[in-house]
Scaffold this motif. Sequence first.
Motif, PDB file in Angstrom:
ATOM      1  N   LYS A   2       0.757  -1.192  -0.025  1.00  0.00           N
ATOM      2  CA  LYS A   2      -0.028   0.376   0.073  1.00  0.00           C
ATOM      3  C   LYS A   2       0.871   1.191   0.114  1.00  0.00           C
ATOM      4  O   LYS A   2       1.801   1.387   0.822  1.00  0.00           O
ATOM      5  CB  LYS A   2      -0.906  -0.090   1.312  1.00  0.00           C
ATOM      6  CG  LYS A   2      -1.932   1.271   1.135  1.00  0.00           C
ATOM      7  CD  LYS A   2      -2.892   0.835   0.197  1.00  0.00           C
ATOM      8  CE  LYS A   2      -4.026   2.176   0.180  1.00  0.00           C
ATOM      9  NZ  LYS A   2      -5.114   1.946   1.144  1.00  0.00           N
ATOM     10  N   HIS A   4       1.148   5.818  -1.220  1.00  0.00           N
ATOM     11  CA  HIS A   4       0.300   6.746  -1.368  1.00  0.00           C
ATOM     12  C   HIS A   4       1.332   8.060  -1.881  1.00  0.00           C
ATOM     13  O   HIS A   4       2.344   7.917  -1.616  1.00  0.00           O
ATOM     14  CB  HIS A   4      -0.681   7.314  -0.506  1.00  0.00           C
ATOM     15  CG  HIS A   4      -0.315   8.102   0.737  1.00  0.00           C
ATOM     16  ND1 HIS A   4       0.061   9.409   0.774  1.00  0.00           N
ATOM     17  CD2 HIS A   4       0.429   7.617   1.896  1.00  0.00           C
ATOM     18  CE1 HIS A   4       0.695   9.770   1.943  1.00  0.00           C
ATOM     19  NE2 HIS A   4       0.620   8.592   2.692  1.00  0.00           N
ATOM     20  N   ASN A   8      -3.207  10.247  -2.627  1.00  0.00           N
ATOM     21  CA  ASN A   8      -3.843   9.653  -3.736  1.00  0.00           C
ATOM     22  C   ASN A   8      -3.134   8.313  -3.549  1.00  0.00           C
ATOM     23  O   ASN A   8      -1.970   7.689  -3.711  1.00  0.00           O
ATOM     24  CB  ASN A   8      -2.980  10.298  -5.142  1.00  0.00           C
ATOM     25  CG  ASN A   8      -3.620   9.690  -6.307  1.00  0.00           C
ATOM     26  OD1 ASN A   8      -3.163  10.093  -7.231  1.00  0.00           O
ATOM     27  ND2 ASN A   8      -4.794   8.917  -6.396  1.00  0.00           N
ATOM     28  N   ASP A   9      -4.110   7.004  -3.424  1.00  0.00           N
ATOM     29  CA  ASP A   9      -3.490   6.005  -2.728  1.00  0.00           C
ATOM     30  C   ASP A   9      -3.624   4.811  -3.826  1.00  0.00           C
ATOM     31  O   ASP A   9      -4.547   4.689  -4.447  1.00  0.00           O
ATOM     32  CB  ASP A   9      -4.353   5.587  -1.445  1.00  0.00           C
ATOM     33  CG  ASP A   9      -5.833   5.244  -1.514  1.00  0.00           C
ATOM     34  OD1 ASP A   9      -6.290   5.903  -2.370  1.00  0.00           O
ATOM     35  OD2 ASP A   9      -6.184   4.262  -0.619  1.00  0.00           O
ATOM     36  N   PHE A  39      -8.341   1.482  -2.906  1.00  0.00           N
ATOM     37  CA  PHE A  39      -7.249   2.457  -3.620  1.00  0.00           C
ATOM     38  C   PHE A  39      -7.851   3.078  -4.734  1.00  0.00           C
ATOM     39  O   PHE A  39      -9.266   3.138  -4.853  1.00  0.00           O
ATOM     40  CB  PHE A  39      -6.352   1.314  -4.301  1.00  0.00           C
ATOM     41  CG  PHE A  39      -6.769   0.460  -5.357  1.00  0.00           C
ATOM     42  CD1 PHE A  39      -7.416   0.929  -6.476  1.00  0.00           C
ATOM     43  CD2 PHE A  39      -6.957  -0.565  -5.188  1.00  0.00           C
ATOM     44  CE1 PHE A  39      -7.901   0.162  -7.453  1.00  0.00           C
ATOM     45  CE2 PHE A  39      -7.499  -1.797  -6.042  1.00  0.00           C
ATOM     46  CZ  PHE A  39      -7.842  -1.251  -7.264  1.00  0.00           C
ATOM     47  N   ASP A  40      -7.122   4.017  -4.926  1.00  0.00           N
ATOM     48  CA  ASP A  40      -7.510   5.215  -6.207  1.00  0.00           C
ATOM     49  C   ASP A  40      -7.094   4.421  -7.549  1.00  0.00           C
ATOM     50  O   ASP A  40      -7.885   4.323  -8.386  1.00  0.00           O
ATOM     51  CB  ASP A  40      -6.951   6.514  -6.138  1.00  0.00           C
ATOM     52  CG  ASP A  40      -7.428   7.339  -4.807  1.00  0.00           C
ATOM     53  OD1 ASP A  40      -8.701   7.124  -4.559  1.00  0.00           O
ATOM     54  OD2 ASP A  40      -6.917   8.084  -4.265  1.00  0.00           O
ATOM     55  N   CYS A  73       5.482   6.628  -7.054  1.00  0.00           N
ATOM     56  CA  CYS A  73       5.576   5.581  -5.796  1.00  0.00           C
ATOM     57  C   CYS A  73       6.294   4.428  -6.067  1.00  0.00           C
ATOM     58  O   CYS A  73       7.182   3.919  -5.252  1.00  0.00           O
ATOM     59  CB  CYS A  73       4.451   5.228  -5.318  1.00  0.00           C
ATOM     60  SG  CYS A  73       3.363   6.438  -4.355  1.00  0.00           S
ATOM     61  N   THR A 201     -10.495  12.326  -5.612  1.00  0.00           N
ATOM     62  CA  THR A 201      -9.265  11.842  -4.966  1.00  0.00           C
ATOM     63  C   THR A 201      -8.532  12.870  -4.385  1.00  0.00           C
ATOM     64  O   THR A 201      -8.728  14.365  -4.674  1.00  0.00           O
ATOM     65  CB  THR A 201      -8.388  11.177  -5.995  1.00  0.00           C
ATOM     66  OG1 THR A 201      -8.001  12.300  -7.057  1.00  0.00           O
ATOM     67  CG2 THR A 201      -8.836   9.919  -6.334  1.00  0.00           C
TER      68      THR A 201
END
Length: 265
Positions: A2, A4, A8-9, A39-40, A73, A201
């Motif tokens: 996980k 972000h 914005n994950d 999640f987005d 990310c 978001t």
Amino acid sequence: MKMHGLGNDFVVIDSRGQKDCVTPELARAVGDRHTGVGFDQLAVVLDGPGDAHLVFYNSDGSTAGACGNATRCVARYLMNETGKAELHLTSARGDLYAMDAGDGLTSVNMGPPQLDWQDIPLAREMDTLELPIDGAPTATGMGNPHCTFFVDNAEAVDLPTFGTVHEHHPLYPERTNVQVASIIGPDHIRMRVWERGVGITLASGSSSCATAVAAARRGLTRRKVQVDLDGGTLWIDWRDDGVWMTGATMHVFDGVFTADFLKGL
């Protein structure tokens, strides 16, 4: 994993060295914030011609050609893993180059913006600078379609209603991301975003790039701007080689799907 970027994950699945097991059904199940993870976007990391190839899913199971914050990310994750300060990633968008910007920040080149109607795509030929929609928004492609409205006060817009209506506007055959943006200064924008297939978001990298490009095209800002989103700040620089986006990332946790969860699919 996980992760972000400014809230914005994302769920990130590292499938390098193995078969890609992600399906739209799995993406929808994992994306449910009550019965999955939430999640987005979901990002799948695959072996690629460069350092990795990325595939993106929205929470409704549809795919997205680009996701700027997820790319940052994943880039930070791969930089930490390999010790590299520069990476060559690929996606449906094409080549994506990333670099360590220092102070924990990560930069990604999202490539040149798509400014012609057929590349965004729109339903028919038209000037993409001001669309024939109330508010005269600007259309931009960043590997996914965007519709940017410049307003006096982005905070005052009823974004759930506004975003729903315009995501499905008939001028956008593949639906669109919707941004409402206020110009604070020649190098400063306040923006809120409704993402296609997701909803509101806290941040969006490709939306920030599209809004910065639209503002510069309309003479509202310079080509290098600060974009303030609900989740934090991104810095966008529209250069000759593409639109560079810089910001912070966070790796929250690693996890394993249980056999019962996967069997339930």
